[in-house]
Design a protein around this motif. Structure first.
Motif, PDB file in Angstrom:
ATOM      1  N   HIS A  52     -14.411   6.438  -6.380  1.00  0.00           N
ATOM      2  CA  HIS A  52     -14.189   5.253  -5.544  1.00  0.00           C
ATOM      3  C   HIS A  52     -14.992   5.352  -4.253  1.00  0.00           C
ATOM      4  CE1 HIS A  52     -12.076   2.816  -2.496  1.00  0.00           C
ATOM      5  NE2 HIS A  52     -11.722   2.022  -3.496  1.00  0.00           N
ATOM      6  N   GLY A  53     -15.039   6.549  -3.669  1.00  0.00           N
ATOM      7  CA  GLY A  53     -15.881   6.792  -2.510  1.00  0.00           C
ATOM      8  C   GLY A  53     -15.240   6.546  -1.156  1.00  0.00           C
ATOM      9  N   ASP A  54     -14.178   5.726  -1.108  1.00  0.00           N
ATOM     10  CA  ASP A  54     -13.477   5.461   0.148  1.00  0.00           C
ATOM     11  C   ASP A  54     -11.999   5.218  -0.152  1.00  0.00           C
ATOM     12  OD1 ASP A  54     -13.095   5.074   2.868  1.00  0.00           O
ATOM     13  OD2 ASP A  54     -13.634   2.958   2.810  1.00  0.00           O
ATOM     14  N   LEU A  55     -11.398   6.174  -0.853  1.00  0.00           N
ATOM     15  CA  LEU A  55     -10.063   5.985  -1.415  1.00  0.00           C
ATOM     16  C   LEU A  55      -8.978   6.270  -0.377  1.00  0.00           C
ATOM     17  CD1 LEU A  55      -8.920   5.121  -4.152  1.00  0.00           C
ATOM     18  CD2 LEU A  55      -8.649   7.523  -4.716  1.00  0.00           C
ATOM     19  N   GLN A  56      -9.003   5.523   0.710  1.00  0.00           N
ATOM     20  CA  GLN A  56      -7.985   5.649   1.738  1.00  0.00           C
ATOM     21  C   GLN A  56      -6.631   5.216   1.196  1.00  0.00           C
ATOM     22  OE1 GLN A  56      -9.139   3.840   5.530  1.00  0.00           O
ATOM     23  NE2 GLN A  56     -11.226   3.663   4.740  1.00  0.00           N
ATOM     24  N   ILE A  57      -5.582   5.756   1.785  1.00  0.00           N
ATOM     25  CA  ILE A  57      -4.225   5.434   1.356  1.00  0.00           C
ATOM     26  C   ILE A  57      -3.964   3.932   1.382  1.00  0.00           C
ATOM     27  CG2 ILE A  57      -3.419   5.870   3.717  1.00  0.00           C
ATOM     28  CD1 ILE A  57      -0.767   6.728   2.643  1.00  0.00           C
ATOM     29  N   ALA A  58      -4.567   3.230   2.343  1.00  0.00           N
ATOM     30  CA  ALA A  58      -4.354   1.788   2.465  1.00  0.00           C
ATOM     31  C   ALA A  58      -5.088   0.984   1.403  1.00  0.00           C
ATOM     32  CB  ALA A  58      -4.775   1.308   3.857  1.00  0.00           C
ATOM     33  N   HIS A  59      -5.914   1.635   0.582  1.00  0.00           N
ATOM     34  CA  HIS A  59      -6.648   0.943  -0.474  1.00  0.00           C
ATOM     35  C   HIS A  59      -5.938   1.018  -1.828  1.00  0.00           C
ATOM     36  CE1 HIS A  59     -10.677   1.389   1.899  1.00  0.00           C
ATOM     37  NE2 HIS A  59      -9.918   0.415   2.354  1.00  0.00           N
ATOM     38  N   VAL A  60      -4.792   1.707  -1.878  1.00  0.00           N
ATOM     39  CA  VAL A  60      -4.035   1.854  -3.127  1.00  0.00           C
ATOM     40  C   VAL A  60      -2.720   1.091  -3.010  1.00  0.00           C
ATOM     41  CG1 VAL A  60      -2.962   3.456  -4.741  1.00  0.00           C
ATOM     42  CG2 VAL A  60      -5.073   4.118  -3.540  1.00  0.00           C
ATOM     43  N   PHE A  61      -2.519   0.112  -3.911  1.00  0.00           N
ATOM     44  CA  PHE A  61      -1.307  -0.702  -3.903  1.00  0.00           C
ATOM     45  C   PHE A  61      -0.379  -0.246  -5.026  1.00  0.00           C
ATOM     46  CE2 PHE A  61      -3.919  -3.165  -1.215  1.00  0.00           C
ATOM     47  CZ  PHE A  61      -3.126  -4.075  -0.530  1.00  0.00           C
ATOM     48  N   VAL A  62       0.913  -0.195  -4.702  1.00  0.00           N
ATOM     49  CA  VAL A  62       1.917   0.203  -5.685  1.00  0.00           C
ATOM     50  C   VAL A  62       3.092  -0.767  -5.638  1.00  0.00           C
ATOM     51  CG1 VAL A  62       1.305   2.655  -5.618  1.00  0.00           C
ATOM     52  CG2 VAL A  62       3.033   1.776  -4.049  1.00  0.00           C
ATOM     53  N   ASP A  63       3.751  -0.881  -6.769  1.00  0.00           N
ATOM     54  CA  ASP A  63       4.992  -1.645  -6.867  1.00  0.00           C
ATOM     55  C   ASP A  63       6.006  -0.719  -7.519  1.00  0.00           C
ATOM     56  OD1 ASP A  63       6.997  -3.471  -6.990  1.00  0.00           O
ATOM     57  OD2 ASP A  63       5.991  -4.880  -8.321  1.00  0.00           O
ATOM     58  N   THR A  83       0.841  -1.194   0.000  1.00  0.00           N
ATOM     59  CA  THR A  83       0.000   0.000   0.000  1.00  0.00           C
ATOM     60  C   THR A  83       0.881   1.252   0.000  1.00  0.00           C
ATOM     61  OG1 THR A  83      -0.108   0.164   2.406  1.00  0.00           O
ATOM     62  CG2 THR A  83      -1.753  -1.236   1.310  1.00  0.00           C
ATOM     63  N   LEU A  84       0.276   2.365  -0.396  1.00  0.00           N
ATOM     64  CA  LEU A  84       0.997   3.641  -0.353  1.00  0.00           C
ATOM     65  C   LEU A  84       1.438   3.981   1.069  1.00  0.00           C
ATOM     66  CD1 LEU A  84      -0.847   6.188  -2.697  1.00  0.00           C
ATOM     67  CD2 LEU A  84       1.557   5.520  -2.796  1.00  0.00           C
ATOM     68  N   GLY A  85       0.740   3.469   2.050  1.00  0.00           N
ATOM     69  CA  GLY A  85       1.051   3.745   3.449  1.00  0.00           C
ATOM     70  C   GLY A  85      -0.186   3.536   4.280  1.00  0.00           C
ATOM     71  N   SER A  86      -0.257   4.234   5.395  1.00  0.00           N
ATOM     72  CA  SER A  86      -1.427   4.130   6.260  1.00  0.00           C
ATOM     73  C   SER A  86      -1.665   5.457   6.952  1.00  0.00           C
ATOM     74  CB  SER A  86      -1.238   3.025   7.302  1.00  0.00           C
ATOM     75  OG  SER A  86      -0.129   3.326   8.134  1.00  0.00           O
ATOM     76  N   LEU A  87      -2.903   5.699   7.333  1.00  0.00           N
ATOM     77  CA  LEU A  87      -3.231   6.893   8.085  1.00  0.00           C
ATOM     78  C   LEU A  87      -2.596   6.786   9.466  1.00  0.00           C
ATOM     79  CD1 LEU A  87      -4.816   9.559   8.223  1.00  0.00           C
ATOM     80  CD2 LEU A  87      -6.761   8.258   9.089  1.00  0.00           C
ATOM     81  N   GLY A  88      -1.877   7.823   9.858  1.00  0.00           N
ATOM     82  CA  GLY A  88      -1.200   7.796  11.137  1.00  0.00           C
ATOM     83  C   GLY A  88       0.180   7.179  11.080  1.00  0.00           C
ATOM     84  N   GLY A  89       0.567   6.669   9.914  1.00  0.00           N
ATOM     85  CA  GLY A  89       1.888   6.077   9.741  1.00  0.00           C
ATOM     86  C   GLY A  89       2.614   6.748   8.583  1.00  0.00           C
ATOM     87  N   PRO A  90       3.880   6.433   8.391  1.00  0.00           N
ATOM     88  CA  PRO A  90       4.628   7.032   7.287  1.00  0.00           C
ATOM     89  C   PRO A  90       4.166   6.495   5.942  1.00  0.00           C
ATOM     90  CG  PRO A  90       5.939   5.335   8.339  1.00  0.00           C
ATOM     91  CD  PRO A  90       4.700   5.482   9.173  1.00  0.00           C
ATOM     92  N   SER A  91       4.372   7.294   4.916  1.00  0.00           N
ATOM     93  CA  SER A  91       4.081   6.822   3.567  1.00  0.00           C
ATOM     94  C   SER A  91       5.227   5.953   3.091  1.00  0.00           C
ATOM     95  CB  SER A  91       3.911   8.006   2.611  1.00  0.00           C
ATOM     96  OG  SER A  91       3.973   7.564   1.264  1.00  0.00           O
ATOM     97  N   THR A  92       4.886   4.796   2.533  1.00  0.00           N
ATOM     98  CA  THR A  92       5.908   3.912   1.986  1.00  0.00           C
ATOM     99  C   THR A  92       6.096   4.120   0.488  1.00  0.00           C
ATOM    100  OG1 THR A  92       4.216   2.190   1.730  1.00  0.00           O
ATOM    101  CG2 THR A  92       5.539   2.139   3.746  1.00  0.00           C
TER     102      THR A  92
END
Length: 248
Positions: free
Chosen positions: A152-163, A66-75
């Protein structure tokens, strides 16, 4: 034997992971069917649907992280955030889906919901009065007419996957439908304001920053009490309450 991991669980739905398979259990059969339909229409990478037997939807795990998480660093790198912005623009330019989504609620109804929630936050002492009042003022900018797009309606950072710098997929389409484009952009960057410019660069269109900020305030005000009542912590560093404080 693979272990069962609880990814998220609350009273409406739960997601489990078993090896490379995610099992999403939703109390609403209609919402499960709608999610499958909307994923099939989305012009962006989505997980492979393995089978659907309501109330359970089975999907394959996506490559990458995932791109990261809310409350955590972006990966994710700046380029990965820009790629997410470009994917969102592709989604927003697609033909409209057949139903309104989370980002397309009626303005009058949304205003009434926001006012009711602010009253409850104050009455129950969940948040300080000045914090609620200021963010209610900021949120007003989101309560305006918009041109509906495929959201999307709920496009939280944890819902987006990247490589690397590429988007490999977007998950959790249960709230998708017709809605406000800036709601998606705001949800993705909630708590990660430092990457807003990267997302906008990838999105490639003029964006009203006041409306983005308004959606940050509006979304956070609406969800703080729900999160608290369902075992989540909106007061954790970098989460919804900190987002509200950043608007002071």
């Amino acid at each position: 034997m693979d272990e069962v991991e609880i990814v998220i669980a609350h009273s409406e739905r739960a997601t489990l992971r078993v090896g490379d398979v995610f099992l999403k259990v939703d109390g609403s059969h209609a919402r499960i069917h709608a999610e499958v339909e909307l994923m099939s229409h989305a012009p962006v990478p989505t997980p492979e649907i393995l089978w659907c037997r309501p109330p359970v939807l089975a999907i394959a795990a996506l490559p990458g992280t995932t791109l990261g998480s809310l409350g955590g660093p972006s990966t994710g790198s700046a380029a990965a955030w820009a790629a997410a912005g470009a994917a969102i623009r592709t989604l927003h330019e697609a033909p409209l889906p057949p139903r309104p989504g989370q980002a397309g609620r009626d303005i009058a109804a949304l205003t009434a919901e926001l006012d009711d929630e602010c009253e409850l936050l104050l009455r129950n002492g969940v948040l300080p009065a000045d914090l609620v009042t200021r963010n209610r003022q900021v949120a007003e900018a989101a309560l305006r007419p918009w041109t509906a797009v495929f959201t999307h309606g709920d496009l939280q950072i944890a819902h987006v996957f990247v490589d690397g710098d590429e988007v490999t997929g977007i998950i959790d389409w249960s709230e998708a439908g017709q809605g406000d484009a800036l709601h998606d952009l705001a949800t993705l960057t909630l708590g990660h304001e430092e990457h807003l410019d990267d997302v906008i660069a990838g999105y490639g269109a003029d964006v009203d920053l006041d409306v983005i900020h308004a959606w940050w305030s509006l979304r956070s005000l609406l969800i703080v009490r729900w999160l608290t009542e369902h075992g989540f912590d909106p007061f954790a560093p970098g989460c919804e309450v900190d987002v509200l404080k950043s608007r002071m």
